[in-house]
Motif scaffolding. Structure first.
Motif, PDB file in Angstrom:
ATOM      1  N   GLY A  66       0.787  -1.227   0.000  1.00  0.00           N
ATOM      2  CA  GLY A  66       0.000   0.000   0.000  1.00  0.00           C
ATOM      3  C   GLY A  66       0.812   1.266   0.000  1.00  0.00           C
ATOM      4  O   GLY A  66       0.272   2.364  -0.148  1.00  0.00           O
ATOM      5  N   GLN A  67       2.126   1.141   0.148  1.00  0.00           N
ATOM      6  CA  GLN A  67       3.009   2.317   0.153  1.00  0.00           C
ATOM      7  C   GLN A  67       3.452   2.616  -1.272  1.00  0.00           C
ATOM      8  O   GLN A  67       3.875   1.728  -2.003  1.00  0.00           O
ATOM      9  CB  GLN A  67       4.229   2.051   1.038  1.00  0.00           C
ATOM     10  CG  GLN A  67       5.190   3.225   1.153  1.00  0.00           C
ATOM     11  CD  GLN A  67       6.434   2.873   1.970  1.00  0.00           C
ATOM     12  OE1 GLN A  67       6.693   1.706   2.260  1.00  0.00           O
ATOM     13  NE2 GLN A  67       7.201   3.888   2.334  1.00  0.00           N
ATOM     14  N   ASN A  68       3.376   3.882  -1.670  1.00  0.00           N
ATOM     15  CA  ASN A  68       3.768   4.278  -3.023  1.00  0.00           C
ATOM     16  C   ASN A  68       5.010   5.154  -3.064  1.00  0.00           C
ATOM     17  O   ASN A  68       5.640   5.269  -4.109  1.00  0.00           O
ATOM     18  CB  ASN A  68       2.608   5.007  -3.704  1.00  0.00           C
ATOM     19  CG  ASN A  68       1.420   4.098  -3.956  1.00  0.00           C
ATOM     20  OD1 ASN A  68       1.590   2.962  -4.389  1.00  0.00           O
ATOM     21  ND2 ASN A  68       0.215   4.578  -3.661  1.00  0.00           N
ATOM     22  N   TYR A  69       5.343   5.780  -1.947  1.00  0.00           N
ATOM     23  CA  TYR A  69       6.482   6.688  -1.899  1.00  0.00           C
ATOM     24  C   TYR A  69       7.301   6.411  -0.639  1.00  0.00           C
ATOM     25  O   TYR A  69       6.792   5.885   0.351  1.00  0.00           O
ATOM     26  CB  TYR A  69       6.035   8.151  -1.900  1.00  0.00           C
ATOM     27  CG  TYR A  69       5.391   8.599  -3.191  1.00  0.00           C
ATOM     28  CD1 TYR A  69       6.164   9.127  -4.217  1.00  0.00           C
ATOM     29  CD2 TYR A  69       4.018   8.468  -3.390  1.00  0.00           C
ATOM     30  CE1 TYR A  69       5.584   9.527  -5.414  1.00  0.00           C
ATOM     31  CE2 TYR A  69       3.422   8.851  -4.576  1.00  0.00           C
ATOM     32  CZ  TYR A  69       4.216   9.388  -5.587  1.00  0.00           C
ATOM     33  OH  TYR A  69       3.640   9.769  -6.772  1.00  0.00           O
ATOM     34  N   VAL A  70       8.574   6.789  -0.704  1.00  0.00           N
ATOM     35  CA  VAL A  70       9.443   6.654   0.452  1.00  0.00           C
ATOM     36  C   VAL A  70      10.429   7.817   0.457  1.00  0.00           C
ATOM     37  O   VAL A  70      10.877   8.277  -0.599  1.00  0.00           O
ATOM     38  CB  VAL A  70      10.199   5.301   0.418  1.00  0.00           C
ATOM     39  CG1 VAL A  70      11.089   5.197  -0.822  1.00  0.00           C
ATOM     40  CG2 VAL A  70      11.006   5.097   1.681  1.00  0.00           C
ATOM     41  N   SER A  71      10.748   8.309   1.629  1.00  0.00           N
ATOM     42  CA  SER A  71      11.762   9.355   1.782  1.00  0.00           C
ATOM     43  C   SER A  71      13.075   8.695   2.161  1.00  0.00           C
ATOM     44  O   SER A  71      13.143   7.935   3.139  1.00  0.00           O
ATOM     45  CB  SER A  71      11.336  10.353   2.862  1.00  0.00           C
ATOM     46  OG  SER A  71      10.164  11.040   2.483  1.00  0.00           O
ATOM     47  N   VAL A  72      14.104   8.931   1.365  1.00  0.00           N
ATOM     48  CA  VAL A  72      15.402   8.296   1.587  1.00  0.00           C
ATOM     49  C   VAL A  72      16.503   9.320   1.407  1.00  0.00           C
ATOM     50  O   VAL A  72      16.301  10.391   0.838  1.00  0.00           O
ATOM     51  CB  VAL A  72      15.637   7.127   0.599  1.00  0.00           C
ATOM     52  CG1 VAL A  72      14.689   5.970   0.889  1.00  0.00           C
ATOM     53  CG2 VAL A  72      15.487   7.589  -0.839  1.00  0.00           C
ATOM     54  N   GLU A  73      17.678   8.962   1.888  1.00  0.00           N
ATOM     55  CA  GLU A  73      18.864   9.793   1.675  1.00  0.00           C
ATOM     56  C   GLU A  73      19.183   9.845   0.187  1.00  0.00           C
ATOM     57  O   GLU A  73      19.100   8.833  -0.515  1.00  0.00           O
ATOM     58  CB  GLU A  73      20.028   9.185   2.445  1.00  0.00           C
ATOM     59  CG  GLU A  73      21.322   9.944   2.342  1.00  0.00           C
ATOM     60  CD  GLU A  73      22.438   9.214   3.071  1.00  0.00           C
ATOM     61  OE1 GLU A  73      22.993   8.266   2.485  1.00  0.00           O
ATOM     62  OE2 GLU A  73      22.736   9.570   4.217  1.00  0.00           O
TER      63      GLU A  73
END
Length: 373
Positions: A166-173
């Motif tokens: 269900g996750q479409n985006y992620v915040s990463v380095e």
């Protein structure tokens, strides 16, 4: 068990961003394999290096070991020590894709189509597994050649992330090779599968022209071009590319990630079945690639785009000096820098406002604020 007890190194293949690849042989079976050797350091939040992390729990291994696809190098064995990780995988018989294209006696747009289709095929597999590779570039794509076939193999999952259901985006380095970074990565925005589509678009462009779609010798200017300008269409061999391929490039290199096509749409693009693909032998591309590869290998040694405050030049240098592999790397890179780097460019780089440059024998780290763009 120590690596040397089970395997024998049988030659160097290439250096990657997160380790070096070597040919090796299983002493018991005689099988030809490949090993990626990573000199590892694990830092706590305070920058100390006395925290050892179990390799099998690392994100790269957790993702890679579960992937089974004909276009992904299969991870076969893992051996760990406090200072090195040995990732044993199926045999790579050739160098990376662009290096192999350099050796081609004939090379047409149809060849590009054959390779690019395989890359999109594995991206579709990643999508099904909810994986964003984040580091699709020429160094991580190999070509396995046999008498009857040529198979693309993707490796190096050091930056890969797996999304939750269900996750479409992620915040990463923000990390990776500068030329292949998507605009949203540079701007530190949440990313999705589209960053890999952008990176393939960059590789696609390079395979068609022998040149990058965005280029500037200064990183700040390169990032500005990637995030604001259209791809370069002024190269002399641009007209040798079919119109349908140009249109495909434009929608892959769409700066707005919400408007960029997805992998299913990419695989169904009319270019793959078009009879209008150029049949012209692209000797111009091969010559351009020779120049591009030579410069890329040098630039990648010096300009690593990596925002990681815990790995300051001083703290990482202390660890490198204690580690045999990194000492060898230090000597190699010093020779590279001394013999090939134009120091005038480094002086000019330091003069660009709002960029912090710290130079030590391992890397030249460049910290770029979003406000710089």
């Amino acid at each position: 068990m120590e690596f040397q007890e089970k395997y024998e190194i049988n030659g160097f293949i290439q250096k990657g961003q997160f380790g070096s690849y070597y040919a090796c042989i299983n002493k018991e079976t005689g099988s030809r394999l490949t090993v990626k050797i990573k000199s590892v350091s694990h830092y706590k939040n305070d920058g100390s290096s006395n925290a050892y992390v179990d390799l099998e729990e690392s994100r790269e291994i957790a993702i890679w070991r579960r992937l089974k696809h004909r276009n992904v190098l299969e991870l076969l064995d893992i051996i760990k020590t406090p200072t090195r990780h040995y990732l044993v995988m199926e045999c790579i018989t050739e160098c990376n894709l662009l290096d192999e294209i350099e050796k081609s006696t004939t090379y047409t747009e149809r060849d590009v189509c054959f390779y690019i289709r395989q890359i999109f095929s594995v991206l579709l597999y990643f999508r099904e597994k909810r994986i964003i590779h984040r580091n699709i570039n020429a160094e991580n794509i190999f070509l396995q050649r046999s008498n009857i076939n040529e198979i693309i193999k993707i490796a190096d999952f050091g930056l890969a992330v797996r999304l939750s259901k269900g996750q479409n985006y992620v915040s990463v380095e923000a990390c990776g090779l500068p030329l292949f970074l998507a605009p949203e990565t540079i701007l530190d925005r949440p990313i999705s599968y589209g960053v890999d589509l952008w990176s393939v678009g960059v590789l696609f462009y390079i395979m068609l022209t022998g040149n990058p779609p965005f280029w500037n010798e200064f990183l700040k200017c390169l990032y500005f071009d990637i995030t604001t300008k259209k791809m370069n269409t002024s190269y002399s061999n641009w007209n040798n590319i079919s119109d349908i391929a140009k249109e495909f490039l434009e929608i892959l290199l769409e700066k707005n990630s919400l408007k960029r096509i997805n992998v299913e749409q990419a695989l169904n693009h009319a270019w793959f079945e078009s009879k209008k693909k150029s049949k012209l032998h692209r000797s111009d591309v091969i010559e351009n690639l020779k120049c591009f590869n030579a410069k890329k290998k040098l630039d990648n040694e010096i300009f690593k785009f990596q925002r990681n405050p815990s790995l300051s030049a001083s703290s990482s240098q202390n660890y490198y000096n204690q580690n045999e592999d990194y000492e060898n790397e230090r000597i190699y890179r010093q020779k590279t820098v001394i013999s090939e780097v134009n120091y005038v460019k480094l002086d000019n780089l330091r003069q660009i406002s709002n960029i912090s440059v710290s130079f030590h024998p391992i890397t030249l780290r460049i910290d770029l604020n979003e406000s710089d763009l």
